[in-house]
Design a protein around this motif. Structure first.
Motif, mmCIF file in Angstrom:
data_model
loop_
_atom_site.group_PDB
_atom_site.id
_atom_site.type_symbol
_atom_site.label_atom_id
_atom_site.label_comp_id
_atom_site.label_asym_id
_atom_site.label_seq_id
_atom_site.Cartn_x
_atom_site.Cartn_y
_atom_site.Cartn_z
ATOM 1 N N TRP A 174 -0.806 -12.224 3.172
ATOM 2 C CA TRP A 174 -0.923 -11.024 2.342
ATOM 3 C C TRP A 174 -1.716 -9.941 3.050
ATOM 4 O O TRP A 174 -2.560 -10.221 3.910
ATOM 5 C CB TRP A 174 -1.630 -11.381 1.032
ATOM 6 C CG TRP A 174 -0.842 -12.260 0.123
ATOM 7 C CD1 TRP A 174 0.450 -12.079 -0.280
ATOM 8 C CD2 TRP A 174 -1.301 -13.468 -0.509
ATOM 9 N NE1 TRP A 174 0.823 -13.092 -1.135
ATOM 10 C CE2 TRP A 174 -0.229 -13.956 -1.293
ATOM 11 C CE3 TRP A 174 -2.512 -14.181 -0.500
ATOM 12 C CZ2 TRP A 174 -0.325 -15.124 -2.051
ATOM 13 C CZ3 TRP A 174 -2.613 -15.323 -1.258
ATOM 14 C CH2 TRP A 174 -1.528 -15.793 -2.021
ATOM 15 N N CYS A 175 -1.463 -8.702 2.676
ATOM 16 C CA CYS A 175 -2.197 -7.595 3.267
ATOM 17 C C CYS A 175 -3.691 -7.786 3.001
ATOM 18 O O CYS A 175 -4.070 -8.269 1.932
ATOM 19 C CB CYS A 175 -1.778 -6.260 2.656
ATOM 20 S SG CYS A 175 -0.017 -5.930 2.770
ATOM 21 N N CYS A 202 -1.817 -3.693 -5.666
ATOM 22 C CA CYS A 202 -1.077 -3.768 -4.405
ATOM 23 C C CYS A 202 -1.638 -2.650 -3.545
ATOM 24 O O CYS A 202 -1.320 -1.477 -3.758
ATOM 25 C CB CYS A 202 0.420 -3.556 -4.635
ATOM 26 S SG CYS A 202 1.337 -3.266 -3.106
ATOM 27 N N VAL A 203 -2.517 -3.021 -2.622
ATOM 28 C CA VAL A 203 -3.249 -1.986 -1.862
ATOM 29 C C VAL A 203 -2.335 -1.191 -0.942
ATOM 30 O O VAL A 203 -2.669 -0.091 -0.529
ATOM 31 C CB VAL A 203 -4.395 -2.627 -1.040
ATOM 32 C CG1 VAL A 203 -5.401 -3.299 -1.966
ATOM 33 C CG2 VAL A 203 -3.834 -3.639 -0.035
ATOM 34 N N THR A 204 -1.176 -1.759 -0.648
ATOM 35 C CA THR A 204 -0.299 -1.071 0.294
ATOM 36 C C THR A 204 0.648 -0.081 -0.378
ATOM 37 O O THR A 204 0.884 1.008 0.130
ATOM 38 C CB THR A 204 0.526 -2.108 1.083
ATOM 39 O OG1 THR A 204 -0.371 -2.975 1.754
ATOM 40 C CG2 THR A 204 1.434 -1.427 2.102
ATOM 41 N N PHE A 205 1.144 -0.431 -1.560
ATOM 42 C CA PHE A 205 2.197 0.401 -2.145
ATOM 43 C C PHE A 205 1.860 1.085 -3.461
ATOM 44 O O PHE A 205 2.625 1.911 -3.943
ATOM 45 C CB PHE A 205 3.485 -0.411 -2.314
ATOM 46 C CG PHE A 205 4.104 -0.818 -1.015
ATOM 47 C CD1 PHE A 205 4.559 0.138 -0.117
ATOM 48 C CD2 PHE A 205 4.191 -2.154 -0.666
ATOM 49 C CE1 PHE A 205 5.132 -0.237 1.091
ATOM 50 C CE2 PHE A 205 4.754 -2.541 0.537
ATOM 51 C CZ PHE A 205 5.224 -1.585 1.420
ATOM 52 N N CYS A 218 -5.357 -7.343 -0.589
ATOM 53 C CA CYS A 218 -4.370 -7.502 -1.666
ATOM 54 C C CYS A 218 -4.923 -8.376 -2.786
ATOM 55 O O CYS A 218 -5.609 -9.367 -2.532
ATOM 56 C CB CYS A 218 -3.111 -8.146 -1.109
ATOM 57 S SG CYS A 218 -1.974 -8.639 -2.426
ATOM 58 N N ASN A 246 1.791 -6.126 -10.370
ATOM 59 C CA ASN A 246 1.307 -5.126 -9.395
ATOM 60 C C ASN A 246 2.131 -3.851 -9.433
ATOM 61 O O ASN A 246 2.042 -3.023 -8.527
ATOM 62 C CB ASN A 246 1.296 -5.730 -7.990
ATOM 63 C CG ASN A 246 2.694 -6.119 -7.540
ATOM 64 O OD1 ASN A 246 3.667 -5.968 -8.285
ATOM 65 N ND2 ASN A 246 2.807 -6.618 -6.319
ATOM 66 N N CYS A 266 5.931 -11.191 -2.660
ATOM 67 C CA CYS A 266 4.631 -11.445 -2.045
ATOM 68 C C CYS A 266 3.939 -12.521 -2.865
ATOM 69 O O CYS A 266 3.308 -13.433 -2.324
ATOM 70 C CB CYS A 266 3.792 -10.183 -2.053
ATOM 71 S SG CYS A 266 4.441 -8.877 -1.012
ATOM 72 N N GLN A 295 -2.813 -6.927 -10.847
ATOM 73 C CA GLN A 295 -3.035 -7.144 -9.424
ATOM 74 C C GLN A 295 -2.813 -5.878 -8.605
ATOM 75 O O GLN A 295 -1.697 -5.366 -8.529
ATOM 76 C CB GLN A 295 -2.085 -8.233 -8.919
ATOM 77 C CG GLN A 295 -2.148 -8.468 -7.425
ATOM 78 C CD GLN A 295 -0.782 -8.406 -6.770
ATOM 79 O OE1 GLN A 295 0.192 -8.917 -7.303
ATOM 80 N NE2 GLN A 295 -0.702 -7.767 -5.603
ATOM 81 N N ILE A 328 4.562 -8.177 4.541
ATOM 82 C CA ILE A 328 4.230 -6.764 4.683
ATOM 83 C C ILE A 328 3.211 -6.505 5.774
ATOM 84 O O ILE A 328 3.305 -5.531 6.506
ATOM 85 C CB ILE A 328 3.731 -6.215 3.331
ATOM 86 C CG1 ILE A 328 4.780 -6.483 2.251
ATOM 87 C CG2 ILE A 328 3.445 -4.740 3.420
ATOM 88 C CD1 ILE A 328 6.169 -5.948 2.582
HETATM 89 S S1 SF4 Z 1 2.580 -5.445 -0.190
HETATM 90 FE FE1 SF4 Z 1 1.157 -5.267 -1.842
HETATM 91 S S2 SF4 Z 1 1.478 -7.094 -3.022
HETATM 92 FE FE2 SF4 Z 1 2.396 -7.466 -1.058
HETATM 93 S S3 SF4 Z 1 0.820 -8.432 0.116
HETATM 94 FE FE3 SF4 Z 1 0.659 -6.273 0.573
HETATM 95 S S4 SF4 Z 1 -0.767 -5.521 -0.900
HETATM 96 FE FE4 SF4 Z 1 -0.183 -7.505 -1.600
#
Ligand code: SF4
Ligand SMILES: Cc1ncc(C[n+]2csc(CCOP(=O)(O)OP(=O)(O)O)c2C)c(N)n1
Ligand SMILES: Cc1ncc(C[n+]2csc(CCOP(=O)(O)OP(=O)(O)O)c2C)c(N)n1
Ligand code: SF4
Ligand SMILES: [Mg+2]
Ligand SMILES: [Mg+2]
Lengths: 569, 283, 283, 569
Positions: C14-15, C198-201, C18, C119, C49, C196, A43
Motif C-alpha cells: 500500500w502507498c 486514500c492519500v493518493t487519490f 494509506c 475510501n 487495494c 479510510q 499503486i
Molecule cells: S491508492 Fe489509495 S487506497 Fe490504494 S494503496 Fe494507495 S492510498 Fe491506499
C-alpha cells in the motif's frame, strides 16, 4: 538509426509521465517511437519501468538492448543491466549507487540538485529528462514548451521551477560528460506526429465515428478509453458514464442504441465476461453495439498489468444461443482508429455486436502515428448508419425478412407508428412468437447478415513483406503485427525474405479470401501468438480446415520479441 | 389525442384474475390521460409475467433481459430525454436479479418511471419466492419457507436517493392511474411499487388480504418528511400497507447534468467535428 | 495462542500513509485478541487495494472476484459454519460491483463479518469515484464531478435486515479493533464500514478531515433503536460521521436455518445414503 | 408394440400432472415410456399438450402418429388431427365438439359428469385418465394407489372423490364403447421402472455423488433440479439455496467448494452467461464445481419452453483467459445419473469446472429407467475426491507443481497451517505473483491436468448399432441420442444397417480415440444436431481436423424426429 532509452524507479513516482514526455519529445524532434510500460498491479512500491524505442523509421516493437538507461534507483540498474548495449550510457545518482560493468557512467547529482533547489523527490524525473536530452543531443525547448502547456493552470512559477530542474540535469551532462554526448535526437525534418496508446486511438476513433454514448466500469488495461472519452466529454458532447457494474454498462448502452445513438462499451476479460448475456441480446434484438475488449493474462484476475492474447475464441463464442457477431483486432494505433470507425459502421450496417479486440500491449503502449494522414481520414469519414431510418408508415416491421438479412431500423419517436425490439424470438413485427415457421425465418434472417458481410465488407488479411518471395510466412493477429513487422525488416537485413499475414478481421472469416494466403505447400507457415493455446490456429482449423503445424507462442505476460521470432525462423 | 385502443396490443395471456390485468389497464389509462401516444413513449420491460405486458401495451418498447430493464431505461433516457421512459418490471426482476441497478438508479435520480409488480413470487417461472416474499413463505425453491426477511423496497429507495417513492394496489385502478400520473409528472427516479396478487402462486396476499391490510395516505401526510416516510415504509413489515406517495423530494434528474447541451436530446445534437481540439494532447 | 507475527504475511504494497495500513494492523490485532489463529479463520477478499490484504494477513483465504467476496463468504459459511468468516472488501467492490450481494446478504443475515474500506475511490484502478464518493467529486471517470449522490451503506444495511451495523475510522486502531471484535461476537450479518483515507487519490477525505468530522457514539446511545440508527446514518450526508455500533438487533443467522443438522457443520456431516427414500416419487 | 397417447387442453389446467400420471401408470403396467411436454412461456391460457409413447421395448423418442388423443378442448383436436394414426381413438366431450374425419370417436360426457359430481374443471383430467385406462385395457388400481399416495395429506375424502371421477370416466368407455377397447396396457411382467426427467436425473445423481451445496436461480428448463433438490433437502441435508442472482449462485458455490464440500449450480443459457466470469475463476483457483446447463433456443430470452442444442461451443469456450474445463453431455436419463456422478468425481480429481450439458428435451421429458440397475449403481458409487486432503504440514503448497498437474487440495481448518486460493496468478504457495517464470509454471501445470484427463478419464463416444456393418453413420451428442437410437432401430426394421456415434464426453477430445470412429472413408457420416450451425461439426473440425459434409439440423425449437432422420438417410 534506432536506440532505446529506458527509465526505471519506484512505482508511484512519475515514471509514466516522464517516459511519455520523452516519447513526445522524440516525436517532436522528428523521430518515430514505440514505448512499453512495466508496472505491477499496485499503486506504489514495486518497480516501474518505461522503455522507449526511437527510430528514424516507423517502429512497432521493442528492441533487444538498451542504449540509455536512467536509473532513479539501484534496482533499475540491477534489473536491466543484462540488456545493456555495448557502450550503453547509464544515468545515475553517484550518491545512491555506482553502476558496475563496462558501460559508460553518466553520473548526475540528483540528490544535491534536489537539495540545492529544495525540490520534491518527484523532480528527479525532470532532472532525468534534462540530462537525457543533453546526452542525446536534444535541446530543452520542446521540454520547456511542454511544461508551459502542461502547467499552464498551475502558473508561471511551477513552469519555471520545472525548467530550472531540467536545466540542471542538462548542464550536469554537458559540463562533465561532453565526450559521451550522442546525436540521436538532433532535430530531423519529418511529418508531424501524434503519440498515442491503443486505448486513446479507440477513443479517438469512437469520437470520429460519432459515438454518442460510452459506458464503462474501470478495468485495466481498458480504462484508458474511459479516461480519454470522459475528459473530452464537455467538448464532444458524448455522454460518458461510469456505471455501477458491467452488466449495467452494456444494458444501458443497448438502451441508448435502441433509442438511436451510436453506443460503445469497454472492459477487459473479467468485465467482458459479465457482458456476455447482453451480447446475446444484442444478437437477437439486432441492436448495434461496439465492444472494446482489451485482453490481459487470465484466467480471472490473472496478471492485470501484463499482456496476453488469450480471449480470441472466448470473444468469438461469447453469448448463449446462435447469432451473428463481428470480431476485429487492430494491429496498431493507426489501424485502431480506422477499425474503430469501421466497427461502428459495421455494427449499424448489420445491426450486430462488433467486438474490437486489443490487449495491454496495444492499449497502453504509445506509438507515433502520422498526424496529417489520420486527421484527413478522420475528417473525411462519414458514418454509415446502414438501414437506420427516421420515418416509416404504420405497417413498419422491425424484423422484416429481407434479401440481405438486414431490416430497416426505425429510430423510436417517429409519429404514427411504434414497435418493440424483443429479446424473445419474435415475429417480423417484433412481437413474441413460439411458431416454428417464424423461428426459422428469423434464425435464417440473422444468419444471412453474415453471408452478406462476408461478401460485402470482409477484408482479407494484410500482407507485410513480400509474400511471393517469402519462404517463411508468419501468421498472427492483433498486436502481434508490431513485432512481426519488425521481424520481417530484421530478417531482410539478415538477407532473408519472410512475410507476415496479419489478421484483423477475425470473425467471421471468408474462407476463399483467406485460404489462398496461407495454403501454399511450398512455404513454411509459422503461427505467432501471445497466448499458450494458439487460438488463431484453432480458429483457422475450425473455420477453414487449415491446420498450422509450427507455432511461436508466449504466455508469461510479456510481449513477443523480435529476437524470439528471428531465432525460430 | 390517443385512446385506450391505440395502446391496446395483443390479448393478455395472464391468468384470469391476475393483478397484472389491472396494472395493464391502469398503465394504458394513465398514458391516455397524460395525452401520450404509443409513438411518444419509451417502454422498457423486464422478463416475467409482468414483463409480458410488452405484447399487450403499445409503445416504442424494448423487451430486454431479466433484471436489466432499469439499466436499459437509463440508456434510453440519456439518448433521448425528450421522451418519457417507463420501466415495467417484476419484483424478482427489479429487486432480485436487478437489485444493483435499482440501488444505483436511485442514487443517479434518472428520470425513469419504474412500475414494479410486487407479487411476492417469480410468477413466470412457476412461483418461487421473490425478494418481497414474507419470511417463511413456502415455494418450490423454499419448501421449508424462505429464510431471508423481505427486501424493503420503499425504504431502500428513500434512503438511497430516489426522489419519488409511491405504493399502490392492483385492485384499485383509479389509485394506480393517479399514482402513475404523479410519477410521470415528477422529474427524477420514480418508484411505483404495485401490490399485485398472484392468484396462481400466492394464496396469502390475495385481493381480500390487501383490501384488509392496505390504507390510503390522507392529505395530512407530508411526503417531504424523510423520517416519516421511513416510518410508513416500515409498516409493511407489520403487514400494514400505506398507499399513495410515500416520499417525494427535488433533485436534478441525471440527464440534466449528464447531457452537455440539455436543450437538444443527444440523438438530435449535431455531430462533433472539431477534431483538432482533441489531438493537442498527443503532440 | 497466536501472535501478530502468526498473522503477518508479505510486506504490504500500500502507498505510504494509506489508511489500509491501519486496517490491516487492526484486523491482525483483533484476530489475535479474539484468540484466533490463521488456521481457524476463513477470509474472503475482494479485488482492490483493500483486497490486496490477502497477501499481508494470514488465514485460510480466498482472493476471489471483484465484487463477489460476500457471495463467496456466504458459501464458505454454509459449508463450514464452525469457522468464523470475514469478508474484506472495498467500497467499489462491495457497494458498486457487488451491491446486489450486499443487499441480499443483509436480508439473509448470513453470519459474516464484512470489513468495508470506504475510501470514496477505486484505488487500485487509479482513483475513479466509488459509490461512496461525495456528489461532485472529480476523478478520471468523472472529470465534471460525479452526478450520483453517495450510497448510504449504513441506512441500506439497517433497512434491509443486517443485524449489526457499525462504522469506524482507519486512523483509530483501537476503535477499529474494538469494533471488529464486536462484529465477531455478534451472530449474523455484521457490517463494519471503515472510513479510510486514500492519500493518493482523494485529497478531501484525509486523516485531518476525519479527525474533524467524526465523533464517537457514547454510552447513552441505544443501537437497538432503528429510527435513531437511521438518524445517525443520515448524518453522513451532512459530513458528520458517527463512530461505533450504529445498529444491532437479534435474528437467527442464515446457517442456523439452512443447515439441517446444526450441531455438525455441513462438511463433517455423514453422507446421505437412504436413496430409496427419494425414488418413491418416480414410481 | 408401441403407441402414442396424447392429451391436450388449455394451459394451467393440470395437463402436465395428468400426462405424468399416465406415464407412471404405463411404467407400472410393465411398459417403457418416453414423453414430451408442449407448453407456452406463460402460466395460463395458450395450449398445453402432453404426449406419451408407450412401448414394450425401451423407447427414447416420439413416434409419428398419435393412437389415442384426449381432447379437453377443440383446439387439441384441430392442432393434432394431422398426426392421427388410422383407427386412432379420440376421447372428447360431445357437449363441447365432435371430431370430424374417420378416426374412432370415444365420446365421454365430461361436462355432465362434472355437473353430476359437482367437481371443478380440473377434475376433467381425472375423468380423462379413467377413460384412457379403460380404452387401453388398463385398470384403475394403479391410478387409485397413486391417488392414495399423492393425496395422503389431503385426506380420504379427496382420495375417494378422485377415485369416483376416474371410475366415471372408466365406465363411460366400458359401457358405451366396449368394441373399441384396446389391450395396449394389459399388465406385463417386467423389471421395475422409474419415470424421471433429465433434471430429476441430475438431481438424483448429485445426491448420489454426495453433493452438499446446490445453488441456483430459477430458469426454465433447468429449474427442475432446484425443485427436486430443495424438496429433498430435509432428508438429504443438502443445503439448497435460491440466491439473488446467478453471479451470487456460482460465487457462493465456489466459496462452499473452497471450504471443502462438493458444490453444484444450474441454469439455462442466460443465467449461465452470467456465471462465465466465475467459471474462469474456478479455472485459476482450481476449485471444483459442477455446472448444469440446460439449453433452450436462444439467443437471449429466445423461446424459453422449447428445445435446442445451441450452446456447445459457448460452453466449451466460456470464461476469459486460458484454463482447463470439462464438458459432458448425457444422452438420456440413465446416462445423466451416471455422468452426473462422474462429473463430481472429475471436478474433484482435476480441480476444474465441469459442465453437464442438457436441453429442454432431456431436462423436461420423462423416460422410464430400470429401477434395479440404477439403485445398484447409485448405492455402490463411492465418490472419488481426488487429491483432497485433510491434513498437511506447515510447508503445504496449494498450487504445487506435480507430474499430473494436480496439486493436493487441503480442506481449510486443518491446524498449524493455512493457505490462500487466488484468482490472481500465483506462486505455488498461492500468493500473488507477476513473475514470468512462475506464470509459465502455473499455466503449464493447469494445462497438464487435461493431458492427464485425456489419458486417464476420457471415454470415447458410444456406438449404437453395428458400426462395422453400417454404411451410413449418424454422429451426434447429448439428447440427440434418443432420436438417433430410434432411427437405428427403425432403419434396421426397414432392412438398413446404420449406426450412431454418440458423443457425451464433449471436451476436451482425445484425438486418437475419436478420430478412428468417424474417419472411415468407405462410410457416409451424417452430423445430427438440434441447432442451426452444426456445432459438434465445428468442434470436430477444430479439435480433430475432421470435417463432416452431411448434416441434419433442426432449429425451430422442436426436437428432431425419427422420420426426419430416416428420410435423409
Ligand atoms: S491508492 Fe489509495 S487506497 Fe490504494 S494503496 Fe494507495 S492510498 Fe491506499
Ligand atoms: C438471467 C436470467 N435468469 C433467470 C431467468 C428466468 N426467469 C424468467 S422470468 C423470471 C422471474 C420472474 O419473476 P418476477 O421478476 O417477479 O416477475 P413475475 O413473473 O412475478 O411478474 C425468471 C427467474 C431469465 N430469463 N434470465
Ligand atoms: C469484473 C471486474 N471489473 C473491474 C475490475 C477492475 N477493478 C479491480 S479493483 C477495482 C476497484 C477497486 O476499488 P474498490 O473496490 O473501492 O477497492 P480499493 O482499491 O478502493 O480498495 C476494479 C474496478 C475487476 N477486477 N473485475
Ligand atoms: S402466474 Fe401469477 S403473476 Fe403470473 S399471470 Fe398468473 S397470476 Fe399473474
Ligand atoms: Mg414477481
Ligand atoms: Mg475503494
Amino acid at each position: 538509426m534506432q536506440f532505446t532509452w529506458k527509465i526505471g524507479g519506484e512505482a508511484g513516482f512519475g515514471i509514466m509521465t516522464t517516459g511519455l514526455l520523452f516519447s513526445k519529445i522524440a516525436a517532436r524532434r522528428g523521430y518515430h517511437i514505440f514505448d512499453f510500460i512495466v508496472y505491477p498491479s499496485l499503486i506504489r512500491g514495486g518497480h516501474n519501468a518505461y522503455e522507449v524505442v526511437v527510430s528514424d523509421e516507423p517502429v512497432s516493437a521493442l528492441k533487444k538492448d538498451i542504449d540509455v538507461l536512467v536509473c532513479l534507483n539501484k534496482e533499475t540498474f540491477d534489473t536491466h543491466k543484462h540488456r545493456l548495449a555495448p557502450k550503453a550510457r547509464i544515468i545515475f545518482d553517484p550518491e545512491v549507487f555506482s553502476p558496475d560493468g563496462d558501460s559508460i557512467a553518466i553520473p548526475v547529482p540528483f540528490t544535491s540538485i534536489l537539495k540545492e533547489l529544495q525540490g520534491q523527490v518527484i523532480m528527479k524525473n525532470t532532472i532525468a529528462l534534462g540530462a537525457s536530452l543533453a546526452l542525446l543531443g536534444g535541446d530543452l525547448n520542446e521540454l520547456n514548451s511542454i511544461f508551459t502547456k502542461q502547467f499552464a493552470k498551475k502558473g508561471a512559477e511551477v513552469i519555471s521551477l520545472n525548467e530550472q530542474f531540467a536545466q540542471k540535469g542538462f548542464d550536469a551532462v554537458v559540463l562533465s560528460n561532453k565526450e559521451h554526448i550522442l546525436s540521436y535526437l538532433t532535430k530531423k525534418e519529418d511529418k508531424k506526429k501524434m503519440v498515442m496508446t491503443g486505448s486513446e486511438a479507440f477513443a479517438y476513433g469512437a469520437v470520429a465515428a460519432d459515438c454518442r454514448f460510452y459506458c464503462a466500469y474501470p478495468m485495466t488495461p481498458s480504462s484508458g478509453v474511459l479516461t480519454s472519452l470522459a475528459s473530452w466529454g464537455k467538448k464532444t458532447g458524448m455522454v460518458v458514464r461510469h456505471a455501477e457494474d458491467e452488466i449495467a454498462v452494456i444494458n444501458s448502452a443497448l438502451g441508448a442504441s435502441f433509442a438511436g445513438v451510436r453506443s460503445a462499451v469497454g472492459s477487459s476479460g473479467g468485465g467482458f465476461a459479465l457482458m456476455v448475456e447482453a451480447i446475446s441480446m444484442s444478437g437477437i434484438t439486432e441492436l448495434p453495439i461496439v465492444i472494446y475488449l482489451s485482453q490481459r493474462p487470465g484466467p480471472a484476475t490473472g496478471m492485470p498489468t501484463w499482456t496476453e492474447q488469450g480471449e480470441l475464441l472466448f470473444a468469438i463464442h461469447a453469448g448463449h444461443g446462435e447469432f451473428p457477431k463481428i470480431v476485429l483486432a487492430p494491429g496498431d494505433q493507426q489501424e485502431m482508429i480506422e477499425l474503430t470507425m469501421k466497427a461502428f459502421d459495421l455494427a449499424d450496417i448489420y445491426q450486430v455486436p462488433v467486438i474490437v479486440l486489443a490487449d495491454m500491449l496495444l492499449s497502453e503502449s504509445h506509438m507515433s502515428v502520422p498526424y496529417g494522414e489520420i486527421q484527413n481520414e478522420v475528417k473525411k469519414h462519414i458514418p454509415n448508419r446502414g438501414k437506420l431510418i427516421t420515418t416509416a408508415d404504420g405497417t413498419y416491421l422491425r424484423y422484416a425478412v429481407t434479401e440481405d438479412g438486414v431490416s430497416p431500423r426505425l429510430v423510436p419517436g417517429e409519429k404514427n407508428t411504434f414497435y418493440q425490439t424483443n429479446s424473445y424470438e419474435h415475429l417480423e413485427n417484433g412481437h413474441t412468437t413460439e411458431s416454428d415457421v417464424e423461428r426459422i425465418k428469423q434464425v435464417d434472417k440473422r444468419a444471412k447478415k453474415m453471408k452478406t458481410y462476408l461478401a460485402s465488407n470482409f477484408i482479407a488479411p494484410k500482407i507485410i513483406g513480400n509474400l511471393q518471395a517469402a519462404q517463411t510466412v508468419l501468421i498472427g493477429w492483433g498486436s502481434t503485427k508490431g513485432v512481426a513487422s519488425e521481424a520481417v525488416k530484421k530478417a531482410k537485413e539478415n538477407g532473408k525474405e519472410i512475410a507476415y499475414v496479419h489478421f484483423s478481421y477475425m470473425y467471421p472469416l471468408n474462407k476463399e479470401k483467406v485460404r489462398a494466403l496461407i495454403t501454399d505447400s511450398s512455404k513454411k507457415y509459422i503461427l505467432v501468438e501471445n497466448n499458450s493455446e494458439g487460438q488463431l490456429g484453432k480458429l483457422l482449423q475450425m473455420e477453414l480446415g487449415v491446420s498450422l503445424e509450427n507455432k511461436i507462442v508466449r504466455y508469461d505476460g510479456r510481449p513477443l520479441t523480435v529476437e524470439q521470432l528471428i531465432e525460430k525462423i | 389525442m390517443s385512446t385506450l385502443l391505440d395502446f391496446t396490443g395483443y390479448k393478455p395471456t395472464w391468468c384470469p384474475g391476475c393483478g397484472n390485468w389491472g396494472i395493464g389497464m391502469a398503465m394504458k389509462m394513465a398514458l391516455v390521460e397524460l395525452g401520450l401516444s404509443p409513438s411518444s413513449v419509451l417502454l422498457s420491460f423486464g422478463i416475467g409475467c409482468s414483463g409480458n405486458m410488452n405484447d399487450f401495451v403499445n409503445g416504442y418498447a424494448m423487451h430486454g433481459l431479466h433484471g436489466r430493464a432499469i439499466a436499459t431505461a437509463v440508456g434510453m433516457k440519456l439518448a433521448n430525454h425528450t421522451l418519457p421512459v417507463f420501466a415495467v418490471v417484476g419484483d424478482g426482476d427489479c429487486y432480485g436479479e436487478g437489485g444493483n441497478h435499482f440501488l444505483h438508479a436511485c442514487r443517479g435520480n434518472h428520470d425513469i418511471k419504474v412500475i414494479i409488480h410486487d407479487n411476492r413470487v417469480y410468477g413466470l417461472t412457476t412461483g418461487q419466492v421473490a425478494p418481497t416474499a414474507i419470511k417463511g413463505q413456502v415455494s418450490k425453491s423454499t419448501p421449508s419457507g424462505i429464510i431471508e426477511v423481505p427486501v424493503d423496497p420503499l425504504a431502500l429507495a428513500i434512503t438511497q436517493g430516489a426522489t419519488f417513492v409511491a405504493q399502490t394496489f392492483a385492485g384499485d385502478t383509479k389509485h394506480m392511474v393517479e399514482t402513475i400520473k404523479k410519477a410521470y409528472q415528477h422529474s427524477g427516479f420514480s418508484v411505483v411499487n404495485v401490490l399485485q396478487p398472484c392468484v396462481t402462486f400466492d394464496k396469502k396476499t390475495t385481493y381480500q388480504y390487501y383490501m384488509q391490510h392496505t390504507y390510503k395516505l390522507d392529505a395530512s401526510y407530508n411526503p417531504a418528511d424523510k423520517m416519516a416516510a421511513l416510518g410508513k415504509a416500515f409498516e409493511v413489515a407489520e403487514e400494514k400497507y400505506p398507499l399513495g406517495v410515500i416520499f417525494q423530494s427535488e433533485r436534478k434528474a441525471y440527464h440534466m447534468e449528464a447531457v452537455t447541451d440539455n436543450a437538444v436530446p443527444l440523438i438530435n445534437q449535431s455531430r462533433f467535428l472539431d477534431f483538432d481540439a482533441l489531438v493537442e494532447e498527443f503532440i
